[in-house]
Design an enzyme around this catalytic site. Structure first.
Site, PDB file in Angstrom:
ATOM      1  N   LEU A 108      -1.141  -4.655  -7.319  1.00 39.45           N
ATOM      2  CA  LEU A 108      -2.109  -4.249  -8.370  1.00 39.45           C
ATOM      3  C   LEU A 108      -2.203  -2.683  -8.169  1.00 39.45           C
ATOM      4  CD1 LEU A 108      -4.152  -4.883 -10.362  1.00 39.45           C
ATOM      5  CD2 LEU A 108      -5.427  -5.281  -8.729  1.00 39.45           C
ATOM      6  N   ILE A 139      -1.604  -2.928  -2.617  1.00 39.88           N
ATOM      7  CA  ILE A 139      -2.285  -1.853  -3.569  1.00 39.88           C
ATOM      8  C   ILE A 139      -1.345  -0.816  -4.024  1.00 39.88           C
ATOM      9  CG2 ILE A 139      -4.314  -0.324  -4.041  1.00 39.88           C
ATOM     10  CD1 ILE A 139      -4.890  -3.230  -3.718  1.00 39.88           C
ATOM     11  N   LYS A 140      -1.071  -0.755  -4.985  1.00 36.81           N
ATOM     12  CA  LYS A 140      -0.179   0.575  -5.619  1.00 36.81           C
ATOM     13  C   LYS A 140      -0.781   1.937  -5.485  1.00 36.81           C
ATOM     14  CE  LYS A 140       3.131  -0.453  -8.902  1.00 36.81           C
ATOM     15  NZ  LYS A 140       3.601  -0.895 -10.275  1.00 36.81           N
ATOM     16  N   VAL A 141      -0.305   2.860  -4.847  1.00 39.02           N
ATOM     17  CA  VAL A 141      -0.644   3.981  -4.755  1.00 39.02           C
ATOM     18  C   VAL A 141       0.551   5.010  -5.267  1.00 39.02           C
ATOM     19  CG1 VAL A 141      -1.684   5.799  -3.156  1.00 39.02           C
ATOM     20  CG2 VAL A 141      -2.327   3.435  -2.726  1.00 39.02           C
TER      21      VAL A 141
END
Length: 947
Positions: A108, A139-141
C-alpha cells in the site's frame, strides 16, 4: 509444470500489480495463488480508481461509511484502501506463513503527493502501518532523494518497505544502503531482523520507451548507414542492461562483511522487484521484461495481461546472469552515442512522481464523485456553463491546479499561492466550522441564557462581515419561539438609528457589539449611544443587555469588561472580518435567535469536506467556482451578477462584500453586483458572469438564465436544497474567493484601501472636534435644492463635456463618461429604508438598460467596509454618483463632540475624497431640504441625461 510456478525454481517470485475489491471478492486472487503460485500484490491506484468508478460494491461501502458519519474524501479513500489491503493480506496470509515471510505480501503506497516530503512520508507510512495491522504488509515509499531517509527510518522501526519508482543504478545503490542502515538500527535497538522484508521496485519498460525515443532522433539525424545500424541495435536493450547491472550491484553488496553480520542474525535480503514489465512497444516480445529478468532473489510484478502471455508462451532460464559484459557494452555504446542514461532516469523519476500523482488524483476524484452522488440530497449542487472564451482558460486553470497540487497548498496555508506576503496568517476560516462544532455546547448554553432572559429583540452593531453575515442569518431563518428577533444596524444615519430604536423595546433588547479590532468607529459610537439609552431604563444593569464579539485583547474587550457585558465571544485573530461568518461573529448572533446550530454547522462541515485538500478541482465545488470566476476575470468578464431565490436573497449582499473587498485591489477586481433584476441578454455587455442561488423547486429565473446562457454568457447555477444549507454556501464562496484571488494574482485577505477612507474620516472628525464644524467646501453649481460637488480634475473634464449651470448638464456629462466594460455605482449616504432602496434600484436599472453596463448600489457607510475597497483599489472602470442629504434631525453621540450626522457627513466626504484622489470619475449630489423631492429631482435629471 505451470510456467509461473516454474519461475520459483529460478528464484523469482511473481506478484500481481493491482488493488480492487471486486477482483479479490470474486476469488480470482485466491485462484491465482492456488493454481499459478502468485506470491504477492502491489497496489495500483489506476486499477483501484477504475474499480471504484465502476463497482456498485464500492457504492454500498461508501454509502455505509457516509451513513455512519460524513467523511472527507481522503478518509473515505483510506478506509476503502485499508479494507481492501486487509482483505488481500488475509488471502495471501497462507503464502506468507508457508514461506516463512519470504513472500505473501501486499503493498500500500503512501500518498505520491509526499514524494518530496521526508517527514510527511514517514508520518503517513507509520499511520498506514498502524491502520492495516498486518505483518505481511509493505508500505510503498518512492525512491526519491527525499525518500531515502524515510526508508532508513521506517526499516529502523520494523516497518516493511516496498521502495518504488527506481530507475537509476546510482539511486538504487543508495536505497540498498538505506535498507541496510535501517536494519542495523533495528537490530541495535533489539529488533529481530527476520521480521523485516523489503523490495526495491526497479522500473524497466519506461526506460526503453524513453531511450528509444532519443535513439530514434539520433537515427533520423545520422547520415552513415553503419551508425544508424549501431544505434538501431541498442533499441529495446537498455532497460534490461540497466537492470542486470543493478542486480550485479546487489550481489556485490550481499557479499560484503557488513551484510554477512546482518545475515547471521537472520536478516532477509532486499529483493529487486521488476516493475513496469508490460511491453509498451508492440515490436518487442510481450514477455520481454519477464523472460530477460529471471534470477535468484528477485520479484516480477506483472499486469494480468502479461501474466497470461507468459503462462501461454514464456520461456524459462536464469537470464539475469547472462551476458553481463554485453549489458556493460550496451550502456557504454549509449553513452558514446551522446545519450545520458542518468539524465533520462532523473527525468523518469520526475515524470513518475507526476504520473503517480495524476493516478492518485483520478482515484480521489472517483471517490469524490461517488461521495457527491451519494450525498446529493445533503450537499448543494452546482453546475457551471461557461462561454467558449472562458471554458478553455477555465480548463487550463483546473489542470494547472490539479497538477500543481494547489488545493493542497491552499489548505497548507502556503502564502506563495497568492503574493507570498502574510496570506498564510489569515486562513483560520478553513477550520471555523470544525471549531464551531467543537464549541457547540457553549453556543447552546448561550442560547439558553438568551431565552431565559426573555429578550424580544437582538440588534447586532457591526460593520462589513460582522453585520452582513448575521443579517443573512436573520433574514433567512427568522427566530425560534421564545428567542429574540435579530436585526442588524450598520449605519451612522440618524434616521436609520432612530428607526431601529423605535422598532425594539430597549428593556428587552440584547445588543451584540461586533468588531474584530475593537477600534471600528461605527460599532463603537452605536454601542455608546445604545448603552446610554439602555442605562436610562435599566440603570446599572445595562451591561446585562450587551454582548461583545471581538478578538482577544482588543479595546472592545476592555470596554466590555469595564461595562459589565453579559458575555464576550472571542474571535480568531487569523480570520478576517469578511470570512468570519462561521466563527463567533456569525455563530454568536445565530445562537441568540435559537437557530439549530448543530444542523447548520453539520451542513457547513459537509461543504468543507467537499472542498477539502484531497478533492481534485473537477470534483471540488468551491475550487471550481473560484476557477470559473478567475478565468472569467482573465477574459474581461469581471462583473459577477448575483441572483437568488427570494427566501435566501440576502445571501447575495454577503457575497458582494466578500468578493469585492477580497479581490478589489492593485488595479484588479471582480465587481459583484447584488440586486440587479435579470434582464434580456441584449442589455448586457460582454463583461458578465452570472451566479444564481436557487432554492430547490424554484424555477422563477430559469428562463432568463437559459436565455443568457444561450446568448453566450457564462452562468453558474447553485441549487440550495434546504435554507439551512446557507452554511454550506458561506464556505463554498469563501474558498471560491480565495481561489479567484490566487488566479487574479492578489492578496484576498487584506483591504488596504478601506483604511484610506477611514483616515480621511478621522481627519475630518478631528477638524470638527477642534472647531465645531467640518471644513468648508464649495459646490461647483447649485441647482435649486441640489448642490453638485467634485474635484477640480473632474469638474474640468465635465465642463469640457458640456456641463454648465444645470443639474441635468452635469449628470449628462457625467453619465456620458460611461464606456463599455465600465460599471456605474450609486453611493447613497441615506437611511437604508424601503423607499430609498426602491429609488436607488430604479436609478440603477435606468442606467443599466440605457447604457448596457453593470450597476452597483451602496448605502454608506455600510459599503465602505465591503465594496468600497474595490471601488478605490480596483480597476478604473467605475463611474460613481454619490448622494448625500441634510439630516431632518440629527442625533447626538454620548461622550462625543461629533453627532451621528457629522460622522456620516465626514464618512461621505472622506470616501469621496479618496475616490477623486485615485482619479475616479466621481460626482456628488447633495440634497438640501425635503429628501423625497430632492431624490425625485435627481431621478428626473438622470432620465433626461440618459435620453
Amino acid at each position: 509444470m505451470n510456467p509461473i510456478k516454474a519461475l520459483h525454481q529460478h528464484g523469482q517470485a511473481i506478484w500481481l500489480d493491482f488493488l480492487a475489491r471486486n477482483f479479490i471478492a470474486k476469488g480470482d486472487l485466491k485462484g491465482l495463488i492456488d493454481q499459478d503460485g502468485v506470491r504477492g500484490v502491489t497496489s495500483n491506484p489506476s486499477i483501484f480508481e477504475k474499480a471504484i468508478a465502476g463497482s456498485t460494491e464500492y457504492d454500498d461501502s461508501i454509502a455505509g461509511l457516509l451513513r455512519e458519519h460524513d467523511r472527507s474524501v481522503g478518509d473515505l479513500y483510506e478506509t476503502l484502501a485499508v479494507e481492501d489491503i486487509q482483505r488481500a493480506a488475509d488471502v495471501l496470509r497462507p503464502v506468507y506463513d508457508a514461506l516463512h515471510g519470504d513472500d505473501g505480501y501486499v503493498s500500500l503506497e503512501v500518498s505520491p503527493y509526499l514524494a518530496r516530503d521526508t517527514a510527511g512520508t514517514i508520518a503517513e507510512a507509520e499511520r498506514l502501518w498502524r491502520a492495516v495491522r498486518r505483518d505481511n504488509l509493505m508500505i510503498k515509499v518512492p525512491g526519491t532523494p527525499e525518500g531515502l531517509p524515510a526508508i532508513e527510518a521506517l526499516i529502523g522501526q520494523g516497518i516493511n518497505v516496498n521502495v518504488t519508482l527506481l530507475f537509476s543504478q546510482q539511486l538504487y545503490a543508495s536505497v540498498l544502503d538505506a535498507y541496510i542502515a535501517g536494519l542495523e538500527k533495528w537490530v541495535a535497538g533489539g529488533g529481530d531482523p527476520k521480521k523485516i522484508a523489503s523490495v526495491a521496485s526497479f522500473f524497466v519498460s519506461r526506460i526503453d520507451t524513453a531511450v528509444d525515443k532519443d535513439l530514434d532522433d539520433k537515427i533520423a539525424a545520422a547520415n552513415d548507414a553503419d551508425k544508424k545500424a549501431a544505434l538501431q541495435a541498442l533499441k529495446g536493450k537498455v532497460a534490461i542492461a540497466n537492470a542486470k547491472l543493478a542486480y550485479q550491484h546487489y550481489k556485490n553488496v550481499i557479499g560484503t562483511e557488513r551484510w554477512a553480520r546482518l545475515a547471521d542474525k537472520g536478516a532477509r535480503v532486499q529483493r529487486l522487484l521488476w516493475a513496469s514489465t508490460g511491453t509498451k512497444n508492440k515490436a518487442y516480445s510481450d514477455v520481454l521484461y519477464v523472460e530477460e529478468l529471471i534470477g535468484q532473489d528477485t520479484v516480477n510484478t506483472v499486469p494480468p495481461a502479461t501474466l497470461d502471455a507468459f503462462r501461454d508462451h514464456g520461456q524459462l532460464r536464469d537470464s539475469l546472469e547472462e551476458n553481463v559484459p554485453d549489458a556493460e557494452h550496451v550502456l557504454a555504446e549509449l553513452a558514446r552515442a551522446g545519450i545520458s542514461l542518468e539524465a533520462i532516469t532523473d527525468r523518469l523519476v520526475e515524470e513518475g512522481v507526476t504520473l503517480f500523482a495524476e493516478a492518485f488524483d483520478k482515484l480521489l476524484g472517483a471517490v469524490a464523485h461517488k461521495r457527491a452522488a451519494l450525498l446529493s440530497a445533503r450537499i448543494d449542487g452546482q453546475s457551471i456553463r461557461l462561454a467558449a472564451d472562458v471554458e478553455v482558460p477555465f480548463r487550463k486553470l483546473a489542470d494547472a491546479w490539479r497538477a500543481g497540487g494547489l488545493i493542497r497548498r491552499l489548505w497548507a496555508r502556503d502564502a506563495a499561492l497568492w503574493t507570498g506576503q502574510d496570506e498564510g496568517r489569515w486562513l483560520g476560516w478553513l477550520d471555523a466550522a470544525a471549531h464551531g462544532e467543537a464549541a457547540l455546547s457553549s453556543y447552546q448554553a448561550f442560547a439558553q441564557w438568551v431565552k431565559q432572559q426573555g429578550f424580544t429583540d437582538a440588534v447586532v452593531l457591526g460593520m462589513g462581515g460582522s453585520s452582513l453575515g448575521p443579517e443573512v442569518i436573520a433574514t433567512t431563518f427568522g427566530h425560534a419561539d421564545g428567542f429574540p428577533r435579530l436585526t442588524t444596524l450598520d449605519s451612522t444615519d440618524p434616521a436609520q438609528i432612530r428607526r431601529t430604536e423605535a422598532a425594539v423595546k430597549l428593556a428587552t433588547t440584547l445588543f451584540i457589539v461586533a468588531s474584530k479590532s475593537g477600534g471600528t468607529t461605527e460599532p463603537n459610537v452605536l454601542m455608546d449611544y445604545f448603552f446610554a439609552r439602555v442605562g436610562e431604563v435599566r440603570g446599572d444593569k445595562a451591561g446585562q443587555h450587551f454582548v461583545a464579539v471581538t478578538d482577544p485583547g482588543s479595546s472592545l474587550e476592555t470596554t466590555a469588561k469595564a461595562r459589565g457585558f453579559a458575555h464576550i465571544f472571542h474571535g480568531d485573530p487569523s480570520i478576517g472580518g469578511r470570512y468570519s461568518v462561521l466563527s463567533p461573529f456569525g455563530l454568536g448572533p445565530a445562537a441568540a435567535t435559537g437557530l439549530d446550530l448543530g444542523r447548520f454547522l453539520s451542513a457547513a462541515a459537509g461543504m468543507v469536506r467537499a472542498c477539502g485538500p484531497d478533492v481534485p478541482p473537477d470534483e471540488n465545488p468551491g475550487v471550481q467556482l473560484g476557477l470559473a470566476l478567475g478565468a472569467a476575470a482573465q477574459q474581461g468578464r469581471d462583473k459577477v451578477t448575483l441572483t437568488a431565490s427570494a427566501a435566501i436573497a440576502d445571501f447575495s449582499a454577503w457575497v458582494e462584500q466578500l468578493v469585492a473587498e477580497s479581490t478589489g485591489k492593485n488595479g484588479k477586481a471582480l465587481i459583484p453586483l447584488d440586486g440587479e433584476t435579470l434582464g434580456a441578454p441584449e442589455v448586457y455587455g460582454h463583461d458578465r458572469i452570472f451566479v444564481d442561488l436557487s432554492l430547490k423547486d424554484d424555477s422563477a429565473r430559469e428562463a432568463a438564465l437559459a436565455a443568457l446562457e444561450n446568448a453566450g454568457h457564462p452562468v453558474v447555477r447553485i441549487t440550495v436544497t434546504d435554507p439551512l444549507h446557507i452554511g454550506q454556501e458561506f464556505f463554498r464562496f469563501e474558498i471560491a474567493t480565495a481561489v479567484a484571488g490566487a488566479v487574479i494574482g492578489i492578496n484576498p485577505f487584506d483591504q488596504p484601501d478601506v483604511e484610506a477612507a477611514k483616515i480621511k474620516t478621522r481627519e475630518l472628525i478631528a477638524a470638527f472636534d477642534r472647531s465645531g464644524a467640518l471644513p468648508a467646501e464649495a459646490a461647483v453649481i447649485t441647482d435649486g435644492a441640489i448642490a453638485v460637488y467634485t474635484d477640480e480634475a473632474n469638474a474640468a473634464a465635465l465642463r469640457k463635456a458640456g456641463a454648465d449651470g444645470s443639474l441635468h448638464s452635469w449628470l449628462k456629462a457625467h453619465l456620458g463618461r460611461i464606456r463599455p466594460g465600465d460599471y456605474a455605482a450609486l453611493l447613497a449616504y441615506l437611511d437604508r429604508d424601503t423607499a430609498h432602496l426602491d429609488a436607488a434600484h430604479d436609478l440603477r436599472m435606468a442606467v443599466r438598460d440605457r447604457k448596457h453596463v453593470a450597476t452597483c448600489v451602496g448605502f454608506g457607510p455600510r459599503f465602505l467596509h465591503s465594496t468600497g475597497q474595490a471601488y478605490k483599489g480596483g480597476p478604473d472602470s467605475g463611474v460613481f454618483l454619490q448622494i448625500t442629504a441634510d439630516d431632518a434631525a440629527d442625533l447626538a453621540v454620548p461622550g462625543h463632540k461629533a453627532s451621528f450626522g457629522v460622522i456620516k457627513a465626514a464618512q461621505a466626504r472622506g470616501d469621496f475624497d479618496v475616490l477623486t484622489e485615485r482619479g475616479r470619475r466621481a460626482l456628488r449630489l447633495h440634497v438640501k431640504g425635503d429628501l423625497a423631492k430632492g431624490l425625485a429631482t435627481i431621478r428626473a435629471a438622470i432620465d433626461a441625461a440618459l435620453s
